[in-house]
Enzyme design. Structure first.
Site: not given
Ligand code: ADP
Length: 172
Positions: A14, A36-37
């Site tokens: 992403i 993802v962070d």
């Protein structure tokens, strides 16, 4: 266009996605973490952490907007998904609130192309099929009432995630 025409699936990372805003599955501190962070903070650079520090945290189910800094996306919407604790601690309602609050915040800031990761389905342990069903339900419900939102993409980090979204979109 009908809601389903404005929902897309993509595979990959992403942080490479050029939407108006990408969504971060953050924790309540907003100070970065794994998954993802961590990837979003690494790709955005240290200015993102500095802005998150100024915000001072975010309760589970809510959302906060920052700039995207070195990301292709100009904005990041941080939301805090629930940790799965067996399903009787309000987890489903809190995950639905994440999607609703992200979409409402995006709409208020006229961000018309949004990309979501599968919130809570990593270390927070939310069952994938339930999480993707909630994501699809909430996004469809929002798109049915908001004509300004042009495109919502679910960015799938694995084949299993993408298969779960496909089933959710097919109503299975
Ligand atoms: P949570 O704590 O909300 O579970 P995680 O980051 O552990 O957050 O996982 C959320 C989802 O994001 C998982 O499905 C994971 O596979 C996915 N994910 C991890 N890294 C990326 C990335 N770079 N791009 C898109 N999705 C990612």
């Amino acid at each position: 266009m009908t809601p389903s025409d404005r929902i897309r699936l993509a595979t990959g990372d992403i942080t490479r996605f050029a939407a108006d805003a990408i969504v971060n599955a953050a924790n309540t501190s907003l100070l970065g973490g794994g998954g993802v962070d961590g990837a979003i903070h690494r790709a955005a650079g240290p200015e993102l952490l500095a802005e998150c520090r100024r915000i001072g945290g975010c309760p589970t189910g809510e959302a906060r907007l920052t700039k995207g800094y070195r990301l292709p996306a100009p904005y990041v919407i941080h939301t805090v998904g629930p940790v799965w604790r067996g399903g009787d601690r309000g987890e489903e309602g809190l995950l639905a609130a994440c999607y609703r609050n992200v979409l409402a915040l995006a709409s208020r800031h006229v961000l018309r192309r949004i990309a979501f990761p599968a919130i809570s389905t990593g270390v927070y342990g939310f069952p994938l099929a339930r999480a993707t069903a909630i994501a699809v339900t909430e996004v469809r419900r929002f798109l049915a009432t908001d004509d300004g939102m042009a495109e919502v993409t679910f960015v799938c980090f694995s084949d299993a995630i993408s298969a779960a979204y496909r089933r959710a979109l097919a109503g299975e």
